[in-house]
Design a protein around this motif. Structure first.
Motif, PDB file in Angstrom:
ATOM      1  N   GLY A 166       0.815  -1.217   0.000  1.00  0.00           N
ATOM      2  CA  GLY A 166       0.000   0.000   0.000  1.00  0.00           C
ATOM      3  C   GLY A 166       0.847   1.264   0.000  1.00  0.00           C
ATOM      4  O   GLY A 166       0.387   2.338   0.396  1.00  0.00           O
ATOM      5  N   ARG A 169      -0.156   5.322  -3.193  1.00  0.00           N
ATOM      6  CA  ARG A 169      -1.388   5.949  -2.723  1.00  0.00           C
ATOM      7  C   ARG A 169      -2.107   6.602  -3.896  1.00  0.00           C
ATOM      8  O   ARG A 169      -1.507   6.886  -4.924  1.00  0.00           O
ATOM      9  CB  ARG A 169      -1.096   7.027  -1.656  1.00  0.00           C
ATOM     10  N   VAL A 170      -3.369   6.873  -3.696  1.00  0.00           N
ATOM     11  CA  VAL A 170      -4.123   7.499  -4.779  1.00  0.00           C
ATOM     12  C   VAL A 170      -4.412   8.958  -4.438  1.00  0.00           C
ATOM     13  O   VAL A 170      -4.835   9.254  -3.309  1.00  0.00           O
ATOM     14  CB  VAL A 170      -5.444   6.740  -5.025  1.00  0.00           C
ATOM     15  N   ALA A 221      -4.921  -2.320  -7.211  1.00  0.00           N
ATOM     16  CA  ALA A 221      -4.627  -1.621  -5.950  1.00  0.00           C
ATOM     17  C   ALA A 221      -5.199  -0.206  -5.997  1.00  0.00           C
ATOM     18  O   ALA A 221      -5.844   0.261  -5.043  1.00  0.00           O
ATOM     19  CB  ALA A 221      -3.121  -1.582  -5.717  1.00  0.00           C
ATOM     20  N   VAL A 222      -4.967   0.484  -7.123  1.00  0.00           N
ATOM     21  CA  VAL A 222      -5.483   1.849  -7.281  1.00  0.00           C
ATOM     22  C   VAL A 222      -7.017   1.811  -7.246  1.00  0.00           C
ATOM     23  O   VAL A 222      -7.671   2.608  -6.565  1.00  0.00           O
ATOM     24  CB  VAL A 222      -4.987   2.461  -8.613  1.00  0.00           C
ATOM     25  N   SER A 224      -9.061  -0.409  -5.922  1.00  0.00           N
ATOM     26  CA  SER A 224      -9.740  -0.714  -4.661  1.00  0.00           C
ATOM     27  C   SER A 224      -9.646   0.464  -3.692  1.00  0.00           C
ATOM     28  O   SER A 224     -10.620   0.759  -3.002  1.00  0.00           O
ATOM     29  CB  SER A 224      -9.304  -2.043  -4.042  1.00  0.00           C
ATOM     30  N   GLN A 225      -8.503   1.186  -3.686  1.00  0.00           N
ATOM     31  CA  GLN A 225      -8.427   2.398  -2.840  1.00  0.00           C
ATOM     32  C   GLN A 225      -9.455   3.439  -3.297  1.00  0.00           C
ATOM     33  O   GLN A 225     -10.169   4.031  -2.500  1.00  0.00           O
ATOM     34  CB  GLN A 225      -7.055   3.049  -2.978  1.00  0.00           C
ATOM     35  N   ALA A 226      -9.489   3.655  -4.601  1.00  0.00           N
ATOM     36  CA  ALA A 226     -10.347   4.712  -5.138  1.00  0.00           C
ATOM     37  C   ALA A 226     -11.830   4.391  -4.925  1.00  0.00           C
ATOM     38  O   ALA A 226     -12.624   5.270  -4.582  1.00  0.00           O
ATOM     39  CB  ALA A 226     -10.058   4.910  -6.619  1.00  0.00           C
ATOM     40  N   ALA A 228     -13.098   2.452  -2.564  1.00  0.00           N
ATOM     41  CA  ALA A 228     -13.408   2.573  -1.131  1.00  0.00           C
ATOM     42  C   ALA A 228     -13.623   4.053  -0.787  1.00  0.00           C
ATOM     43  O   ALA A 228     -14.520   4.413  -0.024  1.00  0.00           O
ATOM     44  CB  ALA A 228     -12.271   1.991  -0.298  1.00  0.00           C
ATOM     45  N   GLN A 229     -12.797   4.907  -1.398  1.00  0.00           N
ATOM     46  CA  GLN A 229     -12.930   6.350  -1.156  1.00  0.00           C
ATOM     47  C   GLN A 229     -14.258   6.880  -1.697  1.00  0.00           C
ATOM     48  O   GLN A 229     -14.936   7.670  -1.046  1.00  0.00           O
ATOM     49  CB  GLN A 229     -11.756   7.068  -1.824  1.00  0.00           C
ATOM     50  N   GLN A 267     -17.984  -2.572  -2.805  1.00  0.00           N
ATOM     51  CA  GLN A 267     -18.146  -1.268  -2.156  1.00  0.00           C
ATOM     52  C   GLN A 267     -19.586  -0.776  -2.226  1.00  0.00           C
ATOM     53  O   GLN A 267     -19.879   0.344  -1.798  1.00  0.00           O
ATOM     54  CB  GLN A 267     -17.229  -0.228  -2.817  1.00  0.00           C
TER      55      GLN A 267
END
Ligand code: C2E
Ligand code: CA
Ligand code: CA
Length: 428
Positions: A166, A169-170, A221-222, A224-226, A228-229, A267
């Motif tokens: 991780g 980061r995005v 990875a990008v 799933s972060q984005a 979730a955000q 999500q």
């Protein structure tokens, strides 16, 4: 003619022109402007030979376009292939539109272009171009974030572990409605800060990920972060469309469609909230396999955006065949279009074409209010760029939104043009 600021840091230059008269004229002007060391070459080939011999390359190249043998365009392409990122001035007796298009080509290849000038050269424009040298040389010498080769020494294992831990980061860059200034969505952009080392430019590590077959891991990875955000913002009543860059390599992967759908579902988002940006230039040669994946993504309801439009070679027919929902015009056609007629014409025709195809139009790289107004007049739908905001971490969005709210009045289509606008980061 001033000798001061121009050449303080400009020690040498190379003039490449097949006409001896033009070379001598340019050399005299440069000498009068105080350039201490001037090399000359009568052709592209001679220039490359000289560059291969010199221990210290010249600080600047003045490149003529029409030359027998290797012309200026081929020379610029050769400089790119040989990784010679020397600042250059494009000089030609031909029309400005042609000179500008070569400038754009060189910039797209990552070469620093100081100016495009019409020949015969005259003192004032040349002096202005030389004065840009210090600025450009600085950015070539100290590329921020870490330089072009910062990614070169990175091993596959380092990148793989950064993705897995991780460390990537995005950041999010707002996309706003051009009539009202209201935020409609964000683009997710990957950022890698290596502990104790510094930032690695995204285009570098994305390229590395593609080369090392890690692009799938990086993208997920990008994503799933984005996503979730996006879900967190949704829960707070801030519903923004989320744009994610999709490397063309992933379009060879039929499983991608279900992977993306699973992440969105996890999500609790609707497919319509996600827009996948795919670079135009990468589509043409892989049409066959990619079409199936794109069609299935669209069937599931995801938005599809043609990224960097204008830098590739797609025909209108090709575009009409792919179920795109959005056309994103590359920033090289956006910024500065108000000053350049040829950029303006391309921009306008892209906007009209998108309108006829029923696509949402997005302009990226909107840096000034002049760019903004021109796009507004041209009927562009969405704008993105430093004028509105730079990409930022999610926790900075609430503060930025407050500041942005305060300047909506200045951005509106019917805003008073006499009133000085607020800047993106102006806290007033
Ligand atoms: P892109 O998709 O064309 O992204 C837009 C780039 O323009 C971003 O650069 C953004 O920071 C920059 N930009 C935005 N507004 C302005 C402006 O007003 N002026 C200027 N000069 N630049 C502006 P960034 O973040 O350095 O990303 C570079 C490229 O790396 C992206 O180009 C994209 O192709 C790639 N990239 C970044 N994140 C990802 C990712 O998660 N996946 C993939 N596949 N590619 C990514
Ligand atoms: Ca993009
Ligand atoms: Ca772009």
């Amino acid at each position: 003619m001033s000798r001061v600021a121009t050449t303080r840091s400009l020690g040498s230059l190379l003039i490449i022109d097949d006409s001896m008269v033009q070379r001598a004229h340019a050399a005299t002007l440069c000498r009068e402007l105080g350039v201490p060391l001037i090399y000359e070459a009568a052709s592209g080939r001679e220039a490359l030979e000289l560059l291969g011999l010199l221990v210290l390359p010249p600080d600047l190249l003045i490149v003529d376009l029409e030359m027998p043998g290797m012309d200026g365009v081929e020379l610029i392409q050769q400089l790119h292939q040989r990784k010679l990122a020397i600042p250059l001035i494009v000089a030609s007796g031909r029309e400005m539109t042609l000179i500008h298009s070569v400038e754009i080509m060189a910039r797209n290849l990552g070469l620093p272009v100081l100016a495009g000038l019409q020949k015969p050269l005259t003192p004032l424009p040349l002096e202005a171009a030389l004065q840009r040298f210090a600025q450009v040389a600085r950015s070539v010498a100290e590329p921020q974030p870490a330089g072009p080769d910062a990614a070169a020494g990175i091993s596959r294992a380092t990148l793989a572990s950064a993705i897995a831990c991780g460390e990537i980061r995005v950041h999010y860059q707002p996309k706003v409605d051009m009539r009202t200034g209201i935020v409609r969505g964000v683009e997710a952009l990957a950022r890698w800060h290596r502990h104790g080392i510094g930032f690695v430019r995204p285009d570098r590590f994305v390229a590395l990920a593609e080369q090392e077959e890690l692009i799938h891991e990086l993208t997920l990875a990008v994503m799933s972060q984005a996503l979730a955000q996006a879900a967190e913002w949704n829960a707070r009543g801030l519903k923004l469309s989320m744009a994610i860059n999709l490397s063309q390599r992933l379009l060879d992967r039929p499983a991608l469609v279900d992977e993306v759908a699973a992440l969105v579902e996890r999500q609790g988002l609707r497919a319509e909230q996600l827009v996948l940006e795919i670079t135009e230039s990468t589509l043409a040669d892989r049409m066959g396999t990619a079409l199936g994946v794109l069609a299935r993504l669209r069937l599931k309801g995801f938005g599809l955006s043609i990224d960097d439009y204008g830098t590739g070679f797609s025909s209108m027919q090709q575009l009409a065949r792919i179920p795109f929902t959005e056309l994103k015009i590359d920033r090289s056609f956006v910024h500065g279009a108000h000053q350049r007629n040829n950029l303006r014409v391309i921009l306008q025709s892209a906007l009209e074409m998108a309108c006829q195809l029923g696509l949402v139009t997005v302009a990226e790289g909107v840096e000034t209010l002049e760019d903004w107004r021109l796009l507004q007049q041209g009927g562009c739908g969405i704008g993105q760029g430093y004028l509105i905001a730079k990409p930022m971490p999610a926790n900075e969005m609430p503060q930025w939104l407050k500041r942005h709210q305060a300047r909506l009045g200045d951005l509106r289509q019917d805003a008073d043009p006499e009133k000085p606008p607020r800047l993106a980061d102006d806290p007033r």
